[in-house]
Write an enzyme that holds these catalytic residues in place. Structure first.
Site, mmCIF file in Angstrom:
data_model
loop_
_atom_site.group_PDB
_atom_site.id
_atom_site.type_symbol
_atom_site.label_atom_id
_atom_site.label_comp_id
_atom_site.label_asym_id
_atom_site.label_seq_id
_atom_site.Cartn_x
_atom_site.Cartn_y
_atom_site.Cartn_z
ATOM 1 N N GLY A 79 0.837 -1.201 0.000
ATOM 2 C CA GLY A 79 0.000 0.000 0.000
ATOM 3 C C GLY A 79 0.871 1.250 0.000
ATOM 4 C CG HIS A 275 -0.791 -7.917 6.088
ATOM 5 N ND1 HIS A 275 -1.936 -8.126 5.359
ATOM 6 C CD2 HIS A 275 -0.376 -6.666 5.762
ATOM 7 C CE1 HIS A 275 -2.204 -7.051 4.641
ATOM 8 N NE2 HIS A 275 -1.261 -6.160 4.850
#
Ligand code: HOC
Length: 382
Positions: A79, A275
């Site tokens: 991101g 993650h």
């Protein structure tokens, strides 16, 4: 500064990238225990040295979902990658393209799908998050398809965001809101290209494209909390299948039972991942989670792994633990922040060389040859 490893790129990025963006990439959630374990568990696995087996011919290539990869690695979705270099997603995608591996564009990228895809020769991969607004998801899938993306990476481990203390202290999220000052034009020279010169704030390209307004970064954790969907279930996979007929990879699997469900629901691959230690602190490292998952589903589905890979030796370790390929995250973000596209290309060259050394000294001529036998204390299942 002399750059010889991804660790050096980390140091170089720390010097160059504004602190709150450096810590956004570098940090994890809560007490960062899983972040640390990802690296230490993996690097503590002993490679098994074997000698005198004529290793003059080596092949790091693999085939994955019908594509040739020059090494078993894919650039992971990240991101806000476009904050680390000018049009950062484009630079990273070009680097991956030049080095023969896929680049995965995040849903929450700065550059939109339509900006990145036409600038590279190999098809891009696209990563999807589950937002409450299913119209957004459908639109993103259609756009990714239209832009020629091949593989869909469906991230399932963020139904709600974990807390990131570092981001609160740095101003990336929470009360300090350093990032808001940057977006509003009180810019750091690092972003002079976009904000200072053009007066253009950084926004999330794919999201703004759909919502018809600037969706920016001034409270990203708040934005994730409001927009990401905790009702996500395996049913969503069936719904996505209506709009995506290419390979679909489920990212964020840490348990063998979930891996078996991924097979049952028709996924083509999984990414064993926590993650990057950015979600539930205290879960297993990927290196520890991977072997039982491989025992459960190896051969039924492609297994990718990320979280903790910091060099080419780690790629060999992950493959030996049961992965078919690795996703690279932080290492390439550091390289991008430090030196843009050239940095990422150089980092991929470094990883390839490191991988070749590890293959030579564990006596594995091809990626397919790498099994648990390449590690001390691990044996291949009969
Ligand atoms: C700026 C928007 O995968 C992460 C990302 C997702 C967050 C969206 C960031 O930070 O782990």
């Amino acid at each position: 500064m002399i750059i010889s490893s991804a660790n050096d790129y980390r140091k170089a990025a720390k010097r160059k990238v504004p602190p709150f963006m450096f810590h956004y990439a570098d940090g994890g959630s809560y007490n960062e225990l899983t972040l640390e374990k990802n690296v230490t568990d993996l690097s503590n696995i002993a490679l098994r040295q074997r000698v005198l087996k004529d290793m003059s011919e080596l092949d790091t290539e693999i085939e994955l979902f019908g594509e040739k990869l020059s090494l078993p690695a894919i650039l992971a979705p990240v991101g806000a990658l476009g904050m680390y270099a000018r049009r950062g997603e484009v630079q990273a995608a070009k680097a991956a393209d030049n080095k023969g591996i896929p680049f995965t564009l995040s849903t929450v990228s700065i550059c939109a799908i339509e900006e990145v895809a036409p600038q590279i020769n190999r098809p891009m991969w696209f990563q999807l998050y589950v937002l409450k607004d299913r119209g957004f998801m459908k639109n993103a899938l259609e756009r990714a398809k239209a832009a020629g993306c091949t593989t869909l990476v469906f991230t399932v481990d963020m139904p709600t965001p974990g807390a990131r203390y570092r981001d609160m202290h740095s101003g990336m999220s929470g009360p300090l809101k350093e990032i808001r000052r940057v977006i509003q034009g009180a810019t750091h020279p690092f972003w002079a290209w976009d904000v200072g010169i053009k007066g253009k704030p950084h926004t999330l390209g794919n999201v703004s494209h759909y919502m018809g307004k600037q969706v920016g970064l001034d409270d990203y954790i708040g934005w994730l909390g409001e927009n990401f969907d905790p009702s996500i279930s395996w049913k969503d996979l069936e719904w996505i299948r209506e709009f995506w007929d290419g390979p679909m990879v489920i990212k964020g699997i840490l348990d063998p039972e979930d891996a078996k469900d991924a097979v049952r629901f028709g996924a083509d691959g999984i990414v064993v991942s926590n993650h990057g230690g950015r979600q539930l602190d205290g879960v297993l490292s990927s290196a520890k989670a991977l072997p039982p998952i491989a025992d459960a589903v190896k051969g039924d589905i492609k297994i990718l792994a990320d979280s903790g890979v910091r060099n080419g030796l780690d790629i060999v370790r992950m493959i030996a633990l049961g992965a078919d390929a690795c996703m690279l995250g932080r290492s390439f973000v550091y390289a991008l922040g430090a030196n843009g596209q050239a940095g990422v290309e150089n980092m991929l060259d470094i990883f390839k060389k490191e991988m070749k050394v590890a293959m030579t000294l564990t006596s594995n001529k091809s990626v397919a040859d790498i099994t648990p036998e390449a590690l001390v204390g691990y044996t291949q299942k009969p």
